[in-house]
Enzyme design. Sequence first.
Site, PDB file in Angstrom:
ATOM      1  N   GLU A   1      43.384  27.412  -3.582  1.00  0.00           N
ATOM      2  CA  GLU A   1      44.099  27.647  -2.326  1.00  0.00           C
ATOM      3  C   GLU A   1      45.576  27.873  -2.598  1.00  0.00           C
ATOM      4  O   GLU A   1      46.176  27.205  -3.449  1.00  0.00           O
ATOM      5  CB  GLU A   1      43.919  26.451  -1.387  1.00  0.00           C
ATOM      6  CG  GLU A   1      44.461  26.710   0.006  1.00  0.00           C
ATOM      7  CD  GLU A   1      44.105  25.595   0.958  1.00  0.00           C
ATOM      8  OE1 GLU A   1      43.260  25.809   1.829  1.00  0.00           O
ATOM      9  OE2 GLU A   1      44.684  24.495   0.816  1.00  0.00           O
TER      10      GLU A   1
ATOM     11  N   ASP B   1      38.923  16.796   1.012  1.00  0.00           N
ATOM     12  CA  ASP B   1      39.430  17.546  -0.145  1.00  0.00           C
ATOM     13  C   ASP B   1      38.284  18.262  -0.857  1.00  0.00           C
ATOM     14  O   ASP B   1      38.426  19.404  -1.288  1.00  0.00           O
ATOM     15  CB  ASP B   1      40.132  16.606  -1.138  1.00  0.00           C
ATOM     16  CG  ASP B   1      41.154  15.715  -0.467  1.00  0.00           C
ATOM     17  OD1 ASP B   1      42.192  16.229  -0.045  1.00  0.00           O
ATOM     18  OD2 ASP B   1      40.888  14.503  -0.358  1.00  0.00           O
TER      19      ASP B   1
ATOM     20  N   ASP C   1      41.224  22.675  -4.349  1.00  0.00           N
ATOM     21  CA  ASP C   1      42.142  22.400  -3.248  1.00  0.00           C
ATOM     22  C   ASP C   1      43.214  21.469  -3.803  1.00  0.00           C
ATOM     23  O   ASP C   1      43.016  20.257  -3.879  1.00  0.00           O
ATOM     24  CB  ASP C   1      41.401  21.749  -2.083  1.00  0.00           C
ATOM     25  CG  ASP C   1      42.320  21.414  -0.919  1.00  0.00           C
ATOM     26  OD1 ASP C   1      43.295  22.167  -0.689  1.00  0.00           O
ATOM     27  OD2 ASP C   1      42.063  20.403  -0.233  1.00  0.00           O
TER      28      ASP C   1
END
Length: 176
Positions: free
Chosen positions: A71, A143, A12
């Site tokens: 992502e 996160d 991420d």
Amino acid sequence: MSIAAVRIIGIDPGSRHTGYGVIESERGRARMIAAGRISTASGTVPQRLLQIQRELAALLHEFTPAEAAIEEVFVNRNVQTALVLGQARGVALCALAQSGLDVAEYAPTQVKLALTGSGRAEKLQVQHMVKVLLNLQGAMAVDASDALAIALTHAQVRGMKARTDALAGGKRWGRA
């Protein structure tokens, strides 16, 4: 049909906090190997990007994942924020590629849909499902849970591809 265990790292990306999550997935079940975040709270943008690259390279060396997922950038109204996030994502992609990993990319809505059934789920809903699916307790940085969610999404997608390929008589979808 036998699906071997595979180690997957989910990333991420962020300019201040880059989450990572490493899972091992086998026969539709996953277990967490590691999760956390690379925090770059101080320094210039180039210094923070270098820190992300170095720490991610060390994590890849330590956990030796076979596959990676990251992502996609969510473009919001703040163009400057999106540009810096894109730089952090680019550094992460380079570190993954330098390790020889193929990288799958997932939009935030795909991850939310895969884990919660809704592409509009809130972060806390996603975090809750990560904890349920991996049988985790206690607090976790968002996160890190987002990175685990990305890895879980990839495990789900690769499992579905393996099952559909097997049903197609070993042929891969989209090929004659």
